[in-house]
Write a protein that holds these residues in place. Sequence first.
Motif, short mmCIF file in Angstrom:
data_model
loop_
_atom_site.label_atom_id
_atom_site.label_comp_id
_atom_site.label_asym_id
_atom_site.label_seq_id
_atom_site.Cartn_x
_atom_site.Cartn_y
_atom_site.Cartn_z
N THR A 123 -5.91 3.06 3.60
CA THR A 123 -6.83 1.93 3.72
C THR A 123 -6.86 1.13 2.43
O THR A 123 -6.82 -0.10 2.44
N ALA A 141 -3.53 -0.80 2.14
CA ALA A 141 -3.49 -1.93 3.06
C ALA A 141 -4.39 -3.06 2.56
O ALA A 141 -4.02 -4.24 2.61
N SER A 142 -5.56 -2.71 2.05
CA SER A 142 -6.47 -3.72 1.51
C SER A 142 -5.86 -4.42 0.31
O SER A 142 -5.95 -5.64 0.17
#
Length: 144
Positions: free
Chosen positions: A18, A21-22
């Motif tokens: 996460t 991806a951010s």
Amino acid sequence: MQTNKNMDFGLLSRKAATLMASTILVMLFALLPGCAMVQTEPEYFHCEGIYIKTTNDVDIIIVKDEPVIIVNSEEFDSKFDDFETGDMLTLASVNGIMETYPGQIDISSVERNGEGDIEEISEDVLASIEEMGYQIEYPEEIEE
């Protein structure tokens, strides 16, 4: 207890994925607007040929013994009023000559290079222009 360790490891990798991806999304949003601002000059295709004026309001240039219809924007219309059949022209285009019959060229600029000689154009080429329905506007000294 081994189950808990596997679960902790799975949770850690989800958090890492996460976060990664951010980070990638933030970088893309930061970089993409800069890409859109880059402006480059287009490369121009140049061709030279003998101009044919028609009574049908169609401009034609003979390039390597082939008729090419000049597709021009309104800004060039008045420029062609100054040309006569037989003038040597140099045309610039971003797209080049389209592979149609007859060929077509969408011009970006036009320049007169002097008087050419319509007699350099073969009778077959002139006949093919008239067979396509275009009426050639001959210079006064040559009137056919």
